[in-house]
Write an enzyme that holds these catalytic residues in place. Structure first.
Site, PDB file in Angstrom:
ATOM      1  N   ASP A  92       0.898  -1.220  -0.019  1.00 45.54           N
ATOM      2  CA  ASP A  92       0.016  -0.023  -0.047  1.00 45.54           C
ATOM      3  C   ASP A  92       0.823   1.319   0.030  1.00 45.54           C
ATOM      4  O   ASP A  92       1.837   1.161   0.208  1.00 45.54           O
ATOM      5  CB  ASP A  92      -0.874  -0.021   1.101  1.00 45.54           C
ATOM      6  CG  ASP A  92      -1.694   1.282   1.533  1.00 45.54           C
ATOM      7  OD1 ASP A  92      -2.428   1.561   0.506  1.00 45.54           O
ATOM      8  OD2 ASP A  92      -1.705   1.891   2.425  1.00 45.54           O
ATOM      9  N   ALA A 140      -0.130   5.214   1.194  1.00 43.93           N
ATOM     10  CA  ALA A 140      -0.298   5.989   2.386  1.00 43.93           C
ATOM     11  C   ALA A 140      -0.381   5.245   3.705  1.00 43.93           C
ATOM     12  O   ALA A 140      -1.279   4.323   3.974  1.00 43.93           O
ATOM     13  CB  ALA A 140      -1.493   6.791   2.212  1.00 43.93           C
ATOM     14  N   ALA A 181     -13.215   9.221  10.185  1.00 46.31           N
ATOM     15  CA  ALA A 181     -12.603   9.138   9.169  1.00 46.31           C
ATOM     16  C   ALA A 181     -11.809   8.409   8.706  1.00 46.31           C
ATOM     17  O   ALA A 181     -11.599   7.630   7.549  1.00 46.31           O
ATOM     18  CB  ALA A 181     -11.801  10.856   8.901  1.00 46.31           C
ATOM     19  N   MET A 201     -10.861   3.217   6.110  1.00 43.13           N
ATOM     20  CA  MET A 201      -9.597   3.697   5.456  1.00 43.13           C
ATOM     21  C   MET A 201      -9.151   2.151   4.544  1.00 43.13           C
ATOM     22  O   MET A 201      -9.156   0.917   5.232  1.00 43.13           O
ATOM     23  CB  MET A 201      -8.495   3.958   6.534  1.00 43.13           C
ATOM     24  CG  MET A 201      -8.561   5.428   6.751  1.00 43.13           C
ATOM     25  SD  MET A 201      -8.011   6.587   5.455  1.00 43.13           S
ATOM     26  CE  MET A 201      -6.003   6.443   5.688  1.00 43.13           C
ATOM     27  N   LYS A 210     -11.885   5.582  -2.609  1.00 37.15           N
ATOM     28  CA  LYS A 210     -12.067   6.800  -1.909  1.00 37.15           C
ATOM     29  C   LYS A 210     -13.803   7.124  -2.105  1.00 37.15           C
ATOM     30  O   LYS A 210     -14.312   7.646  -1.170  1.00 37.15           O
ATOM     31  CB  LYS A 210     -11.354   7.899  -2.577  1.00 37.15           C
ATOM     32  CG  LYS A 210      -9.867   7.674  -2.051  1.00 37.15           C
ATOM     33  CD  LYS A 210      -9.596   7.385  -0.932  1.00 37.15           C
ATOM     34  CE  LYS A 210      -8.367   7.226  -0.462  1.00 37.15           C
ATOM     35  NZ  LYS A 210      -7.989   6.147   0.846  1.00 37.15           N
ATOM     36  N   HIS A 262     -15.229   5.195   0.378  1.00 38.49           N
ATOM     37  CA  HIS A 262     -14.940   5.690   1.775  1.00 38.49           C
ATOM     38  C   HIS A 262     -16.027   6.713   2.284  1.00 38.49           C
ATOM     39  O   HIS A 262     -16.554   6.687   3.225  1.00 38.49           O
ATOM     40  CB  HIS A 262     -13.572   6.298   1.550  1.00 38.49           C
ATOM     41  CG  HIS A 262     -13.009   6.536   2.861  1.00 38.49           C
ATOM     42  ND1 HIS A 262     -11.788   6.096   3.745  1.00 38.49           N
ATOM     43  CD2 HIS A 262     -13.485   7.205   3.858  1.00 38.49           C
ATOM     44  CE1 HIS A 262     -11.566   6.678   4.719  1.00 38.49           C
ATOM     45  NE2 HIS A 262     -12.638   7.648   5.150  1.00 38.49           N
ATOM     46  N   ARG A 296     -10.462  -3.208  -2.283  1.00 38.29           N
ATOM     47  CA  ARG A 296     -10.558  -3.963  -1.044  1.00 38.29           C
ATOM     48  C   ARG A 296     -11.741  -3.891  -0.202  1.00 38.29           C
ATOM     49  O   ARG A 296     -12.455  -2.838  -0.521  1.00 38.29           O
ATOM     50  CB  ARG A 296      -9.413  -3.029  -0.230  1.00 38.29           C
ATOM     51  CG  ARG A 296      -8.143  -3.218  -0.815  1.00 38.29           C
ATOM     52  CD  ARG A 296      -7.108  -2.274  -0.074  1.00 38.29           C
ATOM     53  NE  ARG A 296      -5.896  -1.861  -0.638  1.00 38.29           N
ATOM     54  CZ  ARG A 296      -4.847  -0.865  -0.741  1.00 38.29           C
ATOM     55  NH1 ARG A 296      -5.449   0.100   0.277  1.00 38.29           N
ATOM     56  NH2 ARG A 296      -3.925  -0.625  -1.010  1.00 38.29           N
ATOM     57  N   ASP A 310      -1.232  -1.032   5.885  1.00 38.99           N
ATOM     58  CA  ASP A 310      -1.564  -0.521   7.356  1.00 38.99           C
ATOM     59  C   ASP A 310      -2.941  -0.459   7.794  1.00 38.99           C
ATOM     60  O   ASP A 310      -3.540   0.083   8.648  1.00 38.99           O
ATOM     61  CB  ASP A 310      -0.844   0.945   7.606  1.00 38.99           C
ATOM     62  CG  ASP A 310      -1.816   1.932   6.616  1.00 38.99           C
ATOM     63  OD1 ASP A 310      -2.080   1.799   5.389  1.00 38.99           O
ATOM     64  OD2 ASP A 310      -2.254   3.075   6.953  1.00 38.99           O
TER      65      ASP A 310
END
Length: 281
Positions: A24, A26, A57, A61, A65, A68, A172, A198
């Protein structure tokens, strides 16, 4: 009995070395604390009079987006604020409108948070010396990734290939991005691949693809602090956060959990030994 092709694929064991590491971006290889997406999401909702918390928020993750944004709008506290401000419940048109507004905010925050995770360049050197290919994948779209790629390249790192969530049918936790990276790299054996992420969603992606998975606990979403904030903590406070973050990433089902990608070479050595012994992910 003659084994069918599917039986052969199921029972076949790969005993060679790791061929590919798929990371990944970020919070994993760049942007300590995975701050860029959070800054952009909080700013986006604030523009519409909705005050989201960082915890809210961070919950989705790792997803694409627009997904999200949809997940945030579905949170009861945020949906209630949205209805109070707009006079209507959030609908799909709102998701798409917010996504369009999100893009420039995300591009700006990527640049602001653009630093490689400490130790990553050393890890890259060690892995490439072993002939391991380095792939990337991300919940960012191609334009956002273009900004990430440019920032990383300025700092000395460029992935061999990358796949964005908008380039596959589903992001994902579906395995399609990781599988597409394998395809681009020309790697046949899924057992020879490691997915590093992460977020729990990113670990699920790797598990669903049948890969070895490594969760990073301190550099990313489970910690959430910038590098400066992390380094300003006392040793005791750091250890408290480390224990919590490691526990969180362990619950994702990751095969290994490390502080950051600086610790990855030792894990690759362990996985190579397990593969040589006939173990599979």
């Amino acid at each position: 009995m003659i084994a069918t092709a599917s039986h052969y694929q199921y029972t076949r064991k790969y005993t060679g070395p790791v061929k590919a590491v798929i990371c990944d971006w970020a919070g994993t290889t760049i942007d300590f604390g995975s701050r860029a997406p959070i800054i952009a999401f909080l700013e986006l909702f604030k523009k519409h009079g909705v005050i989201a918390t960082e915890a809210q928020a961070r919950e989705p993750m790792g997803t694409e987006k627009s997904v999200h944004i949809r997940k945030m709008l579905a949170m009861p506290e945020i949906a209630e604020q949205w209805q109070t401000v707009t006079g209507a419940e959030p609908v799909e048109d709102d998701v798409q409108s917010l996504y369009e507004e999100f893009l420039p905010l995300q591009l700006a925050s990527i640049r602001r948070c653009g630093e490689l995770i400490p130790g990553w360049l050393n890890t890259v050197s060690e892995l490439r010396q072993q002939g391991i290919q380095l792939g990337g994948n991300t919940g960012y779209n191609t334009e956002m990734y273009g900004q990430v790629k440019a920032v990383a390249k300025e700092l000395g790192y460029e992935a061999d290939v990358n796949v964005c969530a908008t380039e596959v049918s589903k992001g994902r936790p579906y395995p399609y991005m990781a599988q597409a990276v394998m395809d681009k790299l020309g790697v046949l054996e899924v057992q020879a691949c490691i997915k590093v992420d992460d977020t729990e969603t990113g670990i699920e992606e790797g598990l669903n693809a049948g890969m070895w998975t490594v969760g990073v606990a301190i550099s990313g979403n489970a910690n959430g602090l910038s590098l400066a904030q992390w380094e300003a903590l006392s040793t005791q406070d750091q250890e408290s956060i480390r224990m919590k973050a490691h526990r969180q990433m362990s619950l994702s089902g990751a095969h290994y959990v490390i502080d950051s990608v600086a610790d990855l070479p030792a894990v690759v050595d362990q996985i190579n030994a397990r593969l040589a012994a006939g173990q599979q992910p």
